[in-house]
Scaffold this active site. Sequence first.
Site, PDB file in Angstrom:
ATOM      1  N   SER A 115      -4.839 -17.947  14.153  1.00 42.77           N
ATOM      2  CA  SER A 115      -6.045 -18.558  14.727  1.00 42.77           C
ATOM      3  C   SER A 115      -5.700 -19.536  15.837  1.00 42.77           C
ATOM      4  CB  SER A 115      -6.823 -19.336  13.657  1.00 42.77           C
ATOM      5  OG  SER A 115      -7.141 -18.507  12.592  1.00 42.77           O
TER       6      SER A 115
ATOM      7  N   HIS B  51     -10.719 -12.424  15.608  1.00 41.54           N
ATOM      8  CA  HIS B  51      -9.413 -11.816  15.402  1.00 41.54           C
ATOM      9  C   HIS B  51      -9.365 -10.482  16.152  1.00 41.54           C
ATOM     10  CE1 HIS B  51      -7.648 -14.264  11.973  1.00 41.54           C
ATOM     11  NE2 HIS B  51      -8.844 -14.782  12.137  1.00 41.54           N
TER      12      HIS B  51
ATOM     13  N   HIS C 233      -6.029  -9.396   6.961  1.00 44.66           N
ATOM     14  CA  HIS C 233      -5.763 -10.244   5.793  1.00 44.66           C
ATOM     15  C   HIS C 233      -6.070  -9.484   4.506  1.00 44.66           C
ATOM     16  CE1 HIS C 233      -6.457 -13.066   9.124  1.00 44.66           C
ATOM     17  NE2 HIS C 233      -5.648 -13.881   8.482  1.00 44.66           N
TER      18      HIS C 233
ATOM     19  N   TYR D 151      -7.720 -10.529   2.041  1.00 46.02           N
ATOM     20  CA  TYR D 151      -9.097 -10.757   1.579  1.00 46.02           C
ATOM     21  C   TYR D 151     -10.101  -9.794   2.212  1.00 46.02           C
ATOM     22  CZ  TYR D 151      -9.446 -13.583   5.891  1.00 46.02           C
ATOM     23  OH  TYR D 151      -9.409 -14.013   7.186  1.00 46.02           O
ATOM     24  N   GLU D 152      -9.677  -9.062   3.237  1.00 43.33           N
ATOM     25  CA  GLU D 152     -10.601  -8.101   3.844  1.00 43.33           C
ATOM     26  C   GLU D 152     -10.759  -6.859   2.987  1.00 43.33           C
ATOM     27  OE1 GLU D 152     -10.366  -8.040   8.309  1.00 43.33           O
ATOM     28  OE2 GLU D 152      -8.617  -9.275   7.873  1.00 43.33           O
TER      29      GLU D 152
ATOM     30  N   ALA E 220      -2.756 -20.507  10.890  1.00 47.82           N
ATOM     31  CA  ALA E 220      -3.436 -21.768  10.622  1.00 47.82           C
ATOM     32  C   ALA E 220      -3.313 -22.003   9.122  1.00 47.82           C
ATOM     33  CB  ALA E 220      -4.901 -21.663  11.010  1.00 47.82           C
TER      34      ALA E 220
ATOM     35  N   MET F 138      -3.688 -17.970   4.008  1.00 51.82           N
ATOM     36  CA  MET F 138      -4.127 -16.664   3.504  1.00 51.82           C
ATOM     37  C   MET F 138      -3.393 -15.507   4.187  1.00 51.82           C
ATOM     38  SD  MET F 138      -8.190 -17.516   3.682  1.00 51.82           S
ATOM     39  CE  MET F 138      -8.822 -19.141   3.222  1.00 51.82           C
ATOM     40  N   SER F 139      -2.221 -15.761   4.749  1.00 50.76           N
ATOM     41  CA  SER F 139      -1.495 -14.694   5.467  1.00 50.76           C
ATOM     42  C   SER F 139       0.004 -14.930   5.371  1.00 50.76           C
ATOM     43  CB  SER F 139      -1.917 -14.700   6.942  1.00 50.76           C
ATOM     44  OG  SER F 139      -1.525 -15.910   7.558  1.00 50.76           O
TER      45      SER F 139
ATOM     46  N   ASN G  79      -6.209 -28.500   8.884  1.00 50.12           N
ATOM     47  CA  ASN G  79      -7.041 -29.372   8.039  1.00 50.12           C
ATOM     48  C   ASN G  79      -6.197 -29.808   6.855  1.00 50.12           C
ATOM     49  OD1 ASN G  79      -7.451 -26.312   7.366  1.00 50.12           O
ATOM     50  ND2 ASN G  79      -7.830 -27.396   5.449  1.00 50.12           N
TER      51      ASN G  79
ATOM     52  N   HIS H 202     -14.538 -23.088   8.394  1.00 54.02           N
ATOM     53  CA  HIS H 202     -13.788 -22.322   9.389  1.00 54.02           C
ATOM     54  C   HIS H 202     -13.884 -22.971  10.774  1.00 54.02           C
ATOM     55  CE1 HIS H 202     -11.687 -18.888  10.912  1.00 54.02           C
ATOM     56  NE2 HIS H 202     -12.685 -18.487  11.675  1.00 54.02           N
TER      57      HIS H 202
END
Length: 270
Positions: free
Chosen positions: A28, A59, A81, A83-84, A111, A209-210, A233, A245
Site C-alpha cells: 500500500s 491494488h 491477499h 483474505y480475498e 503496510a 496480512m501479507s 498505524n 483503511h
Amino acid sequence: MYNKLMKCLASVRERTNFKPDVALILGSGLGDFANEIDITDTIDYTDIEGFPISTVKGHAGRFVFGYVEKTPVVIMQGRVHYYEGYQMADVVLPTRLMGMMGAKKILLTNAAGGCNPKFKPGDLMMITDHITTAVPSPLIGANIEELGTRFPDMSEVYSKRLQEVIKTCAQKCGVVLQEGVYVQFTGPNYETPAEIKMAQSWGGDAVGMSTACEAMAARHMGIEVCGISCITNMAAGISKVELNHKEVQETADRISKLFKQLVSTIVVSM
Ligand code: HPA
C-alpha cells in the site's frame, strides 16, 4: 500447481523475454514506484491465465518489467491477499512465478500495524524474521520438487547479507530504520487488542496480512529474501482510536516519497 505455474510462465514468455535479477512486491502506498522506473514491458494480471486477481481497491494488478539504473527488475504492482478467498498456494503463485522468470532476490514491502510500543506511525521497519502461525503455510499440499525440498529450512528467511545492505541504504537515505519481527494474520479484519497482546508475547513487532507467506515461498525455492514494513498505524489496543483503511493509506502516502527513495537505493545495491 507446478503445471499451473508453467502455464503462467508460458503466458508471460509469449509477451516478454525479460530476465529480472530482482523481484519487488509493492505494498500500500508504494504502487507508483513502478511508474518511476525505466519500464520495458508490462503485463496485466488479467492477461495471465489462471493468475489470482486482487479485488482490493487501490491494488492495481500488473507486472512491470524494467530497470532501476542497471538492475533488471520485475515489480508486482498490486498483490493478492489470503483474505480475498484464494488458497495460500495461489496467493504465492506470483512470487513463485517471478522466481521462475529468473529473479534471484526479492524485496517485499507492505503496510503494517505497529505492536512494538517504541514504534510510531510513519516508521519504516526492516523485517528480521516472521511468525506465520496464524495462517496456513503456502507449502501445504504436494511438494513442488522442481522448486524446492519438502521440509525447507527457515532459520534465515530474511537474508543477513541483505539486512546489512538495507541498513547501509537507510543510512545513505537518512532514514531512521526500525527493525523487528512481522506477524502475519489472515485479515481482512484488523486484530483485537487481545490478539495484539498475544503477538507481542510471541515477540512480534508488527502485524499485517501479507508478506510472510511470500517470503516462505521464495525461500523454499532458494530466492534471497528481504522485507520492509511501513508502520501505518499502531495496532489495536495500543492505538486508542479505531483502525481504518483510510488511516493506513494516509500514512503510507505520507511516507511514500522516502520509502520509494529507500527502495530504489536498496534495489540497485542488492
Ligand atoms: N493490522 C494488520 N494489517 C495491517 C495493519 C494492522 O494494524 N495496518 C496495516 N496493515
